[in-house]
Motif scaffolding. Structure first.
Motif, PDB file in Angstrom:
ATOM      1  N   LEU A  41     101.365  71.602 -20.319  1.00 17.17           N
ATOM      2  CA  LEU A  41     100.701  71.279 -19.295  1.00 17.17           C
ATOM      3  C   LEU A  41      99.208  71.949 -19.392  1.00 17.17           C
ATOM      4  CD1 LEU A  41     102.840  71.534 -16.090  1.00 17.17           C
ATOM      5  CD2 LEU A  41     102.369  69.517 -17.021  1.00 17.17           C
ATOM      6  N   VAL A  42      99.144  73.110 -19.837  1.00 20.36           N
ATOM      7  CA  VAL A  42      97.789  73.856 -19.801  1.00 20.36           C
ATOM      8  C   VAL A  42      97.072  73.050 -21.130  1.00 20.36           C
ATOM      9  CG1 VAL A  42      96.746  75.762 -20.529  1.00 20.36           C
ATOM     10  CG2 VAL A  42      98.365  75.909 -18.779  1.00 20.36           C
ATOM     11  N   PHE A  43      97.783  72.640 -22.077  1.00 24.57           N
ATOM     12  CA  PHE A  43      97.352  72.100 -23.133  1.00 24.57           C
ATOM     13  C   PHE A  43      96.765  70.716 -23.021  1.00 24.57           C
ATOM     14  CE2 PHE A  43      97.675  69.308 -26.984  1.00 24.57           C
ATOM     15  CZ  PHE A  43      96.764  69.845 -27.852  1.00 24.57           C
ATOM     16  N   THR A  44      97.452  70.049 -22.361  1.00 26.58           N
ATOM     17  CA  THR A  44      97.006  68.535 -21.919  1.00 26.58           C
ATOM     18  C   THR A  44      95.635  68.909 -21.035  1.00 26.58           C
ATOM     19  OG1 THR A  44      99.250  67.849 -21.974  1.00 26.58           O
ATOM     20  CG2 THR A  44      97.690  66.476 -20.648  1.00 26.58           C
ATOM     21  N   ALA A  45      95.822  69.638 -20.130  1.00 34.78           N
ATOM     22  CA  ALA A  45      94.677  69.899 -19.288  1.00 34.78           C
ATOM     23  C   ALA A  45      93.244  70.164 -19.848  1.00 34.78           C
ATOM     24  CB  ALA A  45      94.904  71.000 -18.011  1.00 34.78           C
ATOM     25  N   THR A  46      93.550  70.988 -21.050  1.00 36.42           N
ATOM     26  CA  THR A  46      92.557  71.708 -21.811  1.00 36.42           C
ATOM     27  C   THR A  46      91.819  70.446 -22.743  1.00 36.42           C
ATOM     28  OG1 THR A  46      93.473  73.873 -21.938  1.00 36.42           O
ATOM     29  CG2 THR A  46      91.898  73.286 -23.697  1.00 36.42           C
ATOM     30  N   VAL A  47      92.811  69.672 -23.340  1.00 36.68           N
ATOM     31  CA  VAL A  47      92.279  68.624 -24.202  1.00 36.68           C
ATOM     32  C   VAL A  47      91.672  67.613 -23.022  1.00 36.68           C
ATOM     33  CG1 VAL A  47      93.145  66.551 -25.535  1.00 36.68           C
ATOM     34  CG2 VAL A  47      94.057  68.582 -26.123  1.00 36.68           C
ATOM     35  N   SER A  48      92.337  67.504 -22.132  1.00 34.35           N
ATOM     36  CA  SER A  48      91.464  66.372 -21.225  1.00 34.35           C
ATOM     37  C   SER A  48      90.015  66.861 -20.890  1.00 34.35           C
ATOM     38  CB  SER A  48      92.331  66.233 -19.783  1.00 34.35           C
ATOM     39  OG  SER A  48      93.389  65.693 -20.001  1.00 34.35           O
ATOM     40  N   CYS A  49      90.131  68.095 -20.383  1.00 29.71           N
ATOM     41  CA  CYS A  49      88.732  68.599 -20.171  1.00 29.71           C
ATOM     42  C   CYS A  49      87.655  68.412 -21.273  1.00 29.71           C
ATOM     43  CB  CYS A  49      88.787  70.068 -19.680  1.00 29.71           C
ATOM     44  SG  CYS A  49      89.575  70.463 -18.130  1.00 29.71           S
ATOM     45  N   MET A  50      88.216  68.799 -22.619  1.00 31.31           N
ATOM     46  CA  MET A  50      87.365  68.501 -23.560  1.00 31.31           C
ATOM     47  C   MET A  50      86.953  67.121 -23.872  1.00 31.31           C
ATOM     48  SD  MET A  50      89.306  71.396 -26.163  1.00 31.31           S
ATOM     49  CE  MET A  50      88.759  71.049 -27.645  1.00 31.31           C
ATOM     50  N   VAL A  51      87.864  66.177 -23.800  1.00 33.11           N
ATOM     51  CA  VAL A  51      87.661  65.009 -23.982  1.00 33.11           C
ATOM     52  C   VAL A  51      86.647  64.374 -22.838  1.00 33.11           C
ATOM     53  CG1 VAL A  51      88.529  62.418 -23.835  1.00 33.11           C
ATOM     54  CG2 VAL A  51      89.650  64.299 -25.182  1.00 33.11           C
ATOM     55  N   ALA A  52      86.817  64.728 -21.678  1.00 31.92           N
ATOM     56  CA  ALA A  52      85.672  64.314 -20.712  1.00 31.92           C
ATOM     57  C   ALA A  52      84.440  64.894 -20.818  1.00 31.92           C
ATOM     58  CB  ALA A  52      86.296  64.943 -19.280  1.00 31.92           C
ATOM     59  N   GLN A  53      84.365  66.216 -21.387  1.00 28.10           N
ATOM     60  CA  GLN A  53      82.948  66.718 -21.770  1.00 28.10           C
ATOM     61  C   GLN A  53      82.388  66.148 -22.811  1.00 28.10           C
ATOM     62  OE1 GLN A  53      83.007  70.890 -22.575  1.00 28.10           O
ATOM     63  NE2 GLN A  53      80.912  71.079 -22.781  1.00 28.10           N
ATOM     64  N   ILE A  54      83.028  65.853 -24.090  1.00 30.46           N
ATOM     65  CA  ILE A  54      82.480  64.923 -25.031  1.00 30.46           C
ATOM     66  C   ILE A  54      81.925  63.726 -24.570  1.00 30.46           C
ATOM     67  CG2 ILE A  54      82.940  63.940 -27.307  1.00 30.46           C
ATOM     68  CD1 ILE A  54      84.884  66.471 -27.730  1.00 30.46           C
ATOM     69  N   HIS A  55      82.972  62.823 -23.921  1.00 26.91           N
ATOM     70  CA  HIS A  55      82.718  61.607 -23.324  1.00 26.91           C
ATOM     71  C   HIS A  55      81.172  61.797 -22.366  1.00 26.91           C
ATOM     72  CE1 HIS A  55      82.778  57.504 -21.706  1.00 26.91           C
ATOM     73  NE2 HIS A  55      82.702  58.053 -20.604  1.00 26.91           N
ATOM     74  N   HIS A  56      80.962  62.735 -21.612  1.00 24.26           N
ATOM     75  CA  HIS A  56      79.736  62.894 -20.849  1.00 24.26           C
ATOM     76  C   HIS A  56      78.633  63.058 -21.695  1.00 24.26           C
ATOM     77  CE1 HIS A  56      77.238  64.083 -17.564  1.00 24.26           C
ATOM     78  NE2 HIS A  56      77.085  65.079 -18.236  1.00 24.26           N
ATOM     79  N   GLU A  57      78.859  64.044 -22.836  1.00 25.75           N
ATOM     80  CA  GLU A  57      77.818  64.360 -23.705  1.00 25.75           C
ATOM     81  C   GLU A  57      77.396  63.140 -24.335  1.00 25.75           C
ATOM     82  OE1 GLU A  57      78.865  67.451 -26.092  1.00 25.75           O
ATOM     83  OE2 GLU A  57      78.855  68.919 -24.409  1.00 25.75           O
ATOM     84  N   ILE A  58      78.176  62.199 -24.842  1.00 25.26           N
ATOM     85  CA  ILE A  58      77.789  60.863 -25.554  1.00 25.26           C
ATOM     86  C   ILE A  58      77.210  59.994 -24.862  1.00 25.26           C
ATOM     87  CG2 ILE A  58      78.843  58.884 -26.501  1.00 25.26           C
ATOM     88  CD1 ILE A  58      81.120  60.748 -27.687  1.00 25.26           C
ATOM     89  N   LYS A  59      77.673  59.842 -23.404  1.00 25.71           N
ATOM     90  CA  LYS A  59      76.703  59.162 -22.558  1.00 25.71           C
ATOM     91  C   LYS A  59      75.510  59.489 -22.320  1.00 25.71           C
ATOM     92  CE  LYS A  59      79.822  55.935 -22.084  1.00 25.71           C
ATOM     93  NZ  LYS A  59      79.776  54.517 -22.762  1.00 25.71           N
ATOM     94  N   TYR A  60      75.471  60.814 -21.988  1.00 24.64           N
ATOM     95  CA  TYR A  60      74.122  61.404 -21.691  1.00 24.64           C
ATOM     96  C   TYR A  60      73.162  61.321 -22.867  1.00 24.64           C
ATOM     97  CZ  TYR A  60      70.993  65.294 -19.985  1.00 24.64           C
ATOM     98  OH  TYR A  60      69.886  65.778 -19.483  1.00 24.64           O
TER      99      TYR A  60
END
Length: 90
Positions: A41-60
């Motif tokens: 669960l912690v790994f999945t949450a960590t990866v999800s946060c990383m993917v969301a951050q990268i997606h936000h940076e790409i859109k930015y």
């Protein structure tokens, strides 16, 4: 970000330790399974946060704006705080 990854690494290590304990003592099998579930669960949450951050940076960046990293201001430190420790005279 670093603290989240460190937490993830610690929980993964704990899962491995519990697996090793479960090899030698059957009492630790259920604990091992629970720790593995939490680690996943912690790994999945960590990866999800990383993917969301990268997606936000790409859109930015696609909007053409420069990425600027700004550190949060540090909290003021009270010299009388017990967390500061005491100065020792030598």
């Amino acid at each position: 970000d670093v603290q989240i990854m460190q937490l993830n690494n610690c929980i993964q290590c704990l899962a491995v330790i519990c697996d090793i304990l479960a090899m030698f003592a059957r009492e630790f099998e259920h604990l091992s399974q629970i720790v593995h579930c939490v680690a996943e669960l912690v790994f999945t949450a960590t990866v999800s946060c990383m993917v969301a951050q990268i997606h936000h940076e790409i859109k930015y960046r696609e909007r053409g704006e420069d990425v600027v990293a700004v550190a949060a201001p540090a909290a003021p430190v009270d010299a009388s705080s017990p967390l500061m420790g005491e100065k020792m005279e030598r």
